[in-house]
Scaffold this active site. Structure first.
Site: not given
Length: 207
Positions: A155, A136
């Protein structure tokens, strides 16, 4: 009619062929996966201790490796996520059997891309196969994810696809390209406009 709603005719202009619909789904999923892989590869070169500040601090490029889900849920049970991802992909494959809708093809493609993007991390990245940590790197309003969980392109694709799918469901749009419309709306569409009715009546009187 006894039913409160009905489907649009099979020849609705919203319908497309199954082949083109699946092509859009695969193309959208492929684009999301490739973009996710490229951006994650770039993100792994970042210094986790020196986030990059963008847009006056609205966005930060801040590398982190997430072993759990959002908010670090189930971070000690990473093996669960590949299983969940495979189940979701199976369900999406089942849903795509009757796919004839362009918006639904886009939505499902985004969801597939998001699921596969993070699944690749779970399967192939360190520390071990099927226990990998997801890369991330996008953080908003705070460099370390204290305002909102740090996320990635996969995401974004997943959330965007799910949001579009919910919107389509609320609008009554079906995956086969038809649309569920209320009986009231159907009756309204079939009634002539008042001005047209008046004009027709006057015309008959003139004759």
């Amino acid at each position: 009619m006894d039913q409160e709603s009905e489907r649009e005719p099979e020849h609705s202009p919203r319908r497309i062929g199954r082949g083109p619909a699946l092509s859009v789904l695969v193309g959208m999923a492929g684009f999301a996966i490739v973009l996710d892989l490229v951006t994650k590869e770039w993100a792994t070169k970042l210094d986790p201790h020196e986030p990059i500040r963008l847009l006056g601090g609205a966005v930060y490029m801040s590398l982190t490796r997430n072993s759990g889900a959002a908010f670090s849920l189930l971070e000690d049970h990473t093996y669960i996520f590949p299983i969940i991802a495979l189940i979701v992909l199976g369900a999406l494959g089942f849903m795509a059997r009757r796919l004839r809708s362009l918006p639904w093809a886009i939505a499902l493609g985004m969801i597939v891309g998001g699921v596969v993007g993070n699944l690749i991390d779970r399967v192939f990245r360190a520390p071990a196969p099927f226990h990998g940590h997801v890369v991330d790197f996008i953080s908003v309003f705070d460099a370390h994810g204290r305002a909102f969980p740090i996320f990635n392109v996969a995401d974004m694709a997943l959330v965007g696809g799910v949001s579009l799918a919910i919107l389509l469901e609320l609008q009554g749009r079906q995956r086969d390209g038809s649309r569920i419309t209320s009986e009231k709306d159907t009756a309204t569409d079939d009634e002539p406009a008042p001005s047209a009715a008046v004009g027709s009546e006057r015309g008959s009187q003139a004759w």
